[in-house]
Design an enzyme around this catalytic site. Structure first.
Site, PDB file in Angstrom:
ATOM      1  N   GLU A  55      -3.958   1.998  -7.460  1.00 36.78           N
ATOM      2  CA  GLU A  55      -4.256   3.082  -6.485  1.00 36.78           C
ATOM      3  C   GLU A  55      -3.168   4.315  -6.821  1.00 36.78           C
ATOM      4  OE1 GLU A  55      -6.687   1.901  -2.869  1.00 36.78           O
ATOM      5  OE2 GLU A  55      -4.667   1.161  -2.483  1.00 36.78           O
ATOM      6  N   HIS A  66       0.873  -1.330  -0.185  1.00 38.61           N
ATOM      7  CA  HIS A  66       0.194   0.049  -0.020  1.00 38.61           C
ATOM      8  C   HIS A  66       0.921   1.022  -0.103  1.00 38.61           C
ATOM      9  CE1 HIS A  66      -2.900   3.069   1.421  1.00 38.61           C
ATOM     10  NE2 HIS A  66      -3.802   2.426   1.053  1.00 38.61           N
TER      11      HIS A  66
HETATM   12  P1  PGA Z   1      -9.476   6.022   0.113  1.00 43.15           P
HETATM   13  O1  PGA Z   1      -8.467   4.984   0.456  1.00 43.15           O
HETATM   14  O2  PGA Z   1     -10.512   5.633  -0.521  1.00 43.15           O
HETATM   15  O3  PGA Z   1      -9.973   6.586   1.670  1.00 43.15           O
HETATM   16  O4  PGA Z   1      -9.082   7.026  -0.787  1.00 43.15           O
HETATM   17  C1  PGA Z   1      -7.884   4.251  -0.535  1.00 43.15           C
HETATM   18  C2  PGA Z   1      -6.713   3.448  -0.141  1.00 43.15           C
HETATM   19  O5  PGA Z   1      -5.793   3.827   0.593  1.00 43.15           O
HETATM   20  O6  PGA Z   1      -6.672   2.369  -0.387  1.00 43.15           O
END
Ligand code: PGA
Length: 258
Positions: free
Chosen positions: A169, A97
């Site tokens: 992401e 992440h």
């Molecule tokens: P968020 O987080 O939906 O609050 O932007 C996504 C993530 O960190 O996976």
């Protein structure tokens, strides 16, 4: 047409055991009215994993951990091993992440070792990749993403690759200060990621679920899930209370599977 999608949430460092248990009880009952084409998962804090695993053992909610060391045991203070997570019955290992990469220097080589260890125990790695805002501004997003994929998935067989999930992401889209990405951009990137996976693993690359995450919310999730190569959603803030998550799940179910 999508046959199956993955939808889940990483709680980050937000819920105590007590809070996690009441959330999970609610989610289990919500899940009873959601089509089985939606694979649901939650990624609690380490302290809550054992009681939450017990609570979910007869439900369809999968449980993940937010990180993992690659060794089974050893002098690694503060770390948790695949053997320990396997003992709990954890199904998914979230790796890489952006917060782990940014604050704890997690890198693609480490992630690759963790992917191999997790697979040895039959756990499903959920590998997060994403470019940051400078990389996007410099026009090197695709190069960065291709490199992340290649290194994180190094030396996997085609069969192993099919056990992995990828979450794209974009770092600039995540969290309180994140800016939701344009669906056109997400579509272009997911198509690119699919091509890369197929270059690496041939046909097996088409079976790897590609999830999208970063400021996904009730107002934008349909645009993202309608993209051809988006096979799931990885949601933070908008799934941290069950009311808001339930709204998304029902609408999603209705939209795709009703
Ligand atoms: P968020 O987080 O939906 O609050 O932007 C996504 C993530 O960190 O996976």
């Amino acid at each position: 047409m999508k046959n199956k999608i993955w939808v889940g949430t990483n709680w980050k460092m937000t819920k105590t055991i007590r809070e996690g248990l009441s959330y999970t009880e609610e989610l289990i009952s919500i899940a009873e009215n959601i089509s089985s084409n939606i694979e649901l998962f939650i990624i609690p804090s380490y302290t809550a994993l054992v009681p939450i695993k017990k609570l979910t053992s007869n439900s369809r909610v999968h449980i993940g951990s937010q990180n993992m060391h690659w060794e089974d045991q050893g002098a690694f203070t503060g770390e948790i091993s695949p053997k320990m997570l396997d003992e709990i019955g954890v199904n998914i290992i979230e790796l890489g992440h952006s917060e782990r990469r940014q604050y704890y220097n997690e890198n693609d080589e480490d992630i690759n070792k963790k992917v191999h260890s997790g697979l040895k125990y039959g756990m499903k790695p959920l590998v997060c990749i994403g470019e940051n805002i400078e990389q996007k501004a410099n026009g090197i997003s695709k190069e960065m993403l291709a490199a992340q994929l290649k290194v994180c998935l190094k030396d996997l067989t085609e069969e192993q690759a099919q056990q992995v999930m990828i979450a794209y992401e974009p770092v600039w889209a995540i969290g309180e200060s994140g800016i939701p990405a344009d669906a056109t951009y997400v579509s272009e990137i997911h198509q690119f990621l699919r091509e890369q996976l197929m270059n690496l693993f041939g046909d097996a690359g088409s079976a790897v679920p590609l999830l999208y995450g970063g400021s996904v919310n009730f107002d934008n999730f349909i645009e993202y899930i309608d993209i051809e190569d988006v096979n799931g959603l990885f949601i933070g803030r908008s799934a941290w209370n069950t009311e808001s998550f339930e709204k998304i799940l029902h609408r999603l179910d209705e939209h795709l599977f009703a």
